[in-house]
Design an enzyme around this catalytic site. Structure first.
Site, PDB file in Angstrom:
ATOM      1  N   LYS A 166      40.997  33.513  31.307  1.00  0.00           N
ATOM      2  CA  LYS A 166      41.951  34.237  32.150  1.00  0.00           C
ATOM      3  C   LYS A 166      43.382  33.702  32.005  1.00  0.00           C
ATOM      4  O   LYS A 166      43.594  32.592  31.485  1.00  0.00           O
ATOM      5  CB  LYS A 166      41.474  34.139  33.610  1.00  0.00           C
ATOM      6  CG  LYS A 166      40.235  34.992  33.933  1.00  0.00           C
ATOM      7  CD  LYS A 166      39.774  34.727  35.361  1.00  0.00           C
ATOM      8  CE  LYS A 166      38.890  35.819  35.928  1.00  0.00           C
ATOM      9  NZ  LYS A 166      38.506  35.532  37.338  1.00  0.00           N
ATOM     10  N   TYR A 193      36.797  45.321  36.938  1.00  0.00           N
ATOM     11  CA  TYR A 193      36.492  44.891  38.315  1.00  0.00           C
ATOM     12  C   TYR A 193      36.192  46.082  39.241  1.00  0.00           C
ATOM     13  O   TYR A 193      36.421  46.002  40.441  1.00  0.00           O
ATOM     14  CB  TYR A 193      37.650  44.059  38.863  1.00  0.00           C
ATOM     15  CG  TYR A 193      37.653  42.626  38.345  1.00  0.00           C
ATOM     16  CD1 TYR A 193      36.515  41.821  38.450  1.00  0.00           C
ATOM     17  CD2 TYR A 193      38.790  42.059  37.786  1.00  0.00           C
ATOM     18  CE1 TYR A 193      36.506  40.503  37.988  1.00  0.00           C
ATOM     19  CE2 TYR A 193      38.787  40.736  37.322  1.00  0.00           C
ATOM     20  CZ  TYR A 193      37.638  39.969  37.429  1.00  0.00           C
ATOM     21  OH  TYR A 193      37.630  38.662  36.989  1.00  0.00           O
ATOM     22  N   ASN A 252      40.718  30.740  38.727  1.00  0.00           N
ATOM     23  CA  ASN A 252      39.396  30.196  38.380  1.00  0.00           C
ATOM     24  C   ASN A 252      39.060  30.278  36.884  1.00  0.00           C
ATOM     25  O   ASN A 252      37.905  30.281  36.492  1.00  0.00           O
ATOM     26  CB  ASN A 252      38.286  30.782  39.269  1.00  0.00           C
ATOM     27  CG  ASN A 252      38.091  32.261  39.066  1.00  0.00           C
ATOM     28  OD1 ASN A 252      38.794  32.891  38.293  1.00  0.00           O
ATOM     29  ND2 ASN A 252      37.119  32.817  39.763  1.00  0.00           N
ATOM     30  N   HIS A 275      36.260  34.358  33.275  1.00  0.00           N
ATOM     31  CA  HIS A 275      35.252  35.302  33.744  1.00  0.00           C
ATOM     32  C   HIS A 275      33.997  35.090  32.915  1.00  0.00           C
ATOM     33  O   HIS A 275      34.091  34.826  31.717  1.00  0.00           O
ATOM     34  CB  HIS A 275      35.724  36.750  33.563  1.00  0.00           C
ATOM     35  CG  HIS A 275      34.615  37.737  33.747  1.00  0.00           C
ATOM     36  ND1 HIS A 275      34.200  38.152  34.993  1.00  0.00           N
ATOM     37  CD2 HIS A 275      33.786  38.338  32.853  1.00  0.00           C
ATOM     38  CE1 HIS A 275      33.172  38.980  34.851  1.00  0.00           C
ATOM     39  NE2 HIS A 275      32.903  39.110  33.561  1.00  0.00           N
ATOM     40  N   GLU A 278      30.015  45.253  30.592  1.00  0.00           N
ATOM     41  CA  GLU A 278      31.301  44.621  30.288  1.00  0.00           C
ATOM     42  C   GLU A 278      31.551  44.501  28.776  1.00  0.00           C
ATOM     43  O   GLU A 278      32.670  44.704  28.316  1.00  0.00           O
ATOM     44  CB  GLU A 278      31.355  43.236  30.938  1.00  0.00           C
ATOM     45  CG  GLU A 278      31.387  43.313  32.459  1.00  0.00           C
ATOM     46  CD  GLU A 278      31.326  41.958  33.128  1.00  0.00           C
ATOM     47  OE1 GLU A 278      31.511  41.910  34.368  1.00  0.00           O
ATOM     48  OE2 GLU A 278      31.080  40.936  32.449  1.00  0.00           O
TER      49      GLU A 278
HETATM   50  N1  UDP Z   1      38.208  36.689  43.698  1.00  0.00           N
HETATM   51  C1  UDP Z   1      39.267  36.409  44.551  1.00  0.00           C
HETATM   52  N2  UDP Z   1      39.001  36.155  45.870  1.00  0.00           N
HETATM   53  C2  UDP Z   1      37.728  36.165  46.356  1.00  0.00           C
HETATM   54  C3  UDP Z   1      36.667  36.454  45.494  1.00  0.00           C
HETATM   55  C4  UDP Z   1      36.933  36.716  44.152  1.00  0.00           C
HETATM   56  O1  UDP Z   1      40.424  36.388  44.142  1.00  0.00           O
HETATM   57  O2  UDP Z   1      37.548  35.921  47.556  1.00  0.00           O
HETATM   58  C5  UDP Z   1      38.490  36.983  42.281  1.00  0.00           C
HETATM   59  C6  UDP Z   1      38.199  35.795  41.353  1.00  0.00           C
HETATM   60  O3  UDP Z   1      39.164  35.810  40.301  1.00  0.00           O
HETATM   61  C7  UDP Z   1      36.821  36.138  40.824  1.00  0.00           C
HETATM   62  C8  UDP Z   1      36.919  37.654  40.689  1.00  0.00           C
HETATM   63  O4  UDP Z   1      37.663  38.044  41.837  1.00  0.00           O
HETATM   64  O5  UDP Z   1      36.553  35.477  39.589  1.00  0.00           O
HETATM   65  C9  UDP Z   1      35.608  38.386  40.653  1.00  0.00           C
HETATM   66  O6  UDP Z   1      34.863  38.076  41.800  1.00  0.00           O
HETATM   67  P1  UDP Z   1      33.294  37.786  41.708  1.00  0.00           P
HETATM   68  O7  UDP Z   1      32.787  37.717  43.105  1.00  0.00           O
HETATM   69  O8  UDP Z   1      32.666  38.766  40.780  1.00  0.00           O
HETATM   70  O9  UDP Z   1      33.249  36.307  41.104  1.00  0.00           O
HETATM   71  P2  UDP Z   1      32.827  35.768  39.659  1.00  0.00           P
HETATM   72  O10 UDP Z   1      31.742  36.665  39.132  1.00  0.00           O
HETATM   73  O11 UDP Z   1      34.073  35.782  38.799  1.00  0.00           O
HETATM   74  O12 UDP Z   1      32.332  34.371  39.911  1.00  0.00           O
HETATM   75 MG    MG Z   2      31.566  38.679  39.069  1.00  0.00          MG
END
Ligand code: UDP
Ligand code: MG
Length: 166
Positions: A11, A51, A123, A126, A137
């Site tokens: 990212k 997303y 974070n 992805h 994806e």
């Molecule tokens: N995210 C965020 N705030 C939150 C939860 C998620 O900004 O409270 C963002 C973060 O960048 C995350 C992405 O949204 O990686 C996708 O969320 P997901 O729950 O799918 O998490 P991941 O699969 O990336 O662990």
């Molecule tokens: Mg996710």
């Protein structure tokens, strides 16, 4: 152990902070094959399609800006497809929990991720969460010709999304 393909996106925060190599170094010990890799300038349509399941979340707009590099002033992300035994779960394990402060400190997100003082979650990467998500994806980000192994295409819906997003 099932052979699986999984999508990883390095990212914009990782690009900005010069951590691309570090992220790859931490994934390398998994000894998975890289069957696709490219730099991608992320369009709004691609970010929103990626997303799509989070459309209703309060952080959705910021998340789209984040993936597009608008929060970090970056112009690309690195998209990769890893392939091998239990790739999806093993990459998620190394990636760590979504929230960098809750992620295991030995994981990528735990070690390299952070919450900024503005409250933005950085974070680092992805990683596809499950087989269905991985297929959707990969079809969204890569054409079959760009992959070194055939990866089954998911529901026909993903093809529609892909052509719309690009
Ligand atoms: N995210 C965020 N705030 C939150 C939860 C998620 O900004 O409270 C963002 C973060 O960048 C995350 C992405 O949204 O990686 C996708 O969320 P997901 O729950 O799918 O998490 P991941 O699969 O990336 O662990
Ligand atoms: Mg996710």
């Amino acid at each position: 152990m099932a052979e699986q393909a999984t999508l990883v996106i390095i990212k914009p925060d990782a690009i900005k902070r010069g951590m691309m190599g570090e992220v790859l170094s931490r994934l390398e010990p998994l000894h998975l094959e890289i069957i696709g890799a490219k730099a991608v300038r992320v369009s709004q349509a691609l970010a929103e399609a990626h997303y799509q399941d989070l459309r209703q979340k309060p952080f959705f707009r910021e998340l789209i800006d984040y993936l597009q590099g608008k929060l970090h002033g970056t112009s690309f992300v690195l998209a990769l497809v890893f392939w091998g035994p239990d790739a999806i779960e093993r990459v998620r394990q190394v990636a760590g929990a979504t929230h960098p402060e809750q992620a295991d400190p030995v994981s990528i997100r735990g070690a390299l991720g952070r919450m900024t003082s503005a409250g933005v979650m950085e974070n680092v990467l992805h990683a596809s969460a499950d087989p269905q998500e991985a297929l959707r994806e990969i079809a969204l980000w890569f054409t079959p010709q760009e992959l070194l192994r055939p990866v089954p295409t998911s529901r026909s819906g993903s093809i529609r999304i892909r052509s719309k997003a690009r």
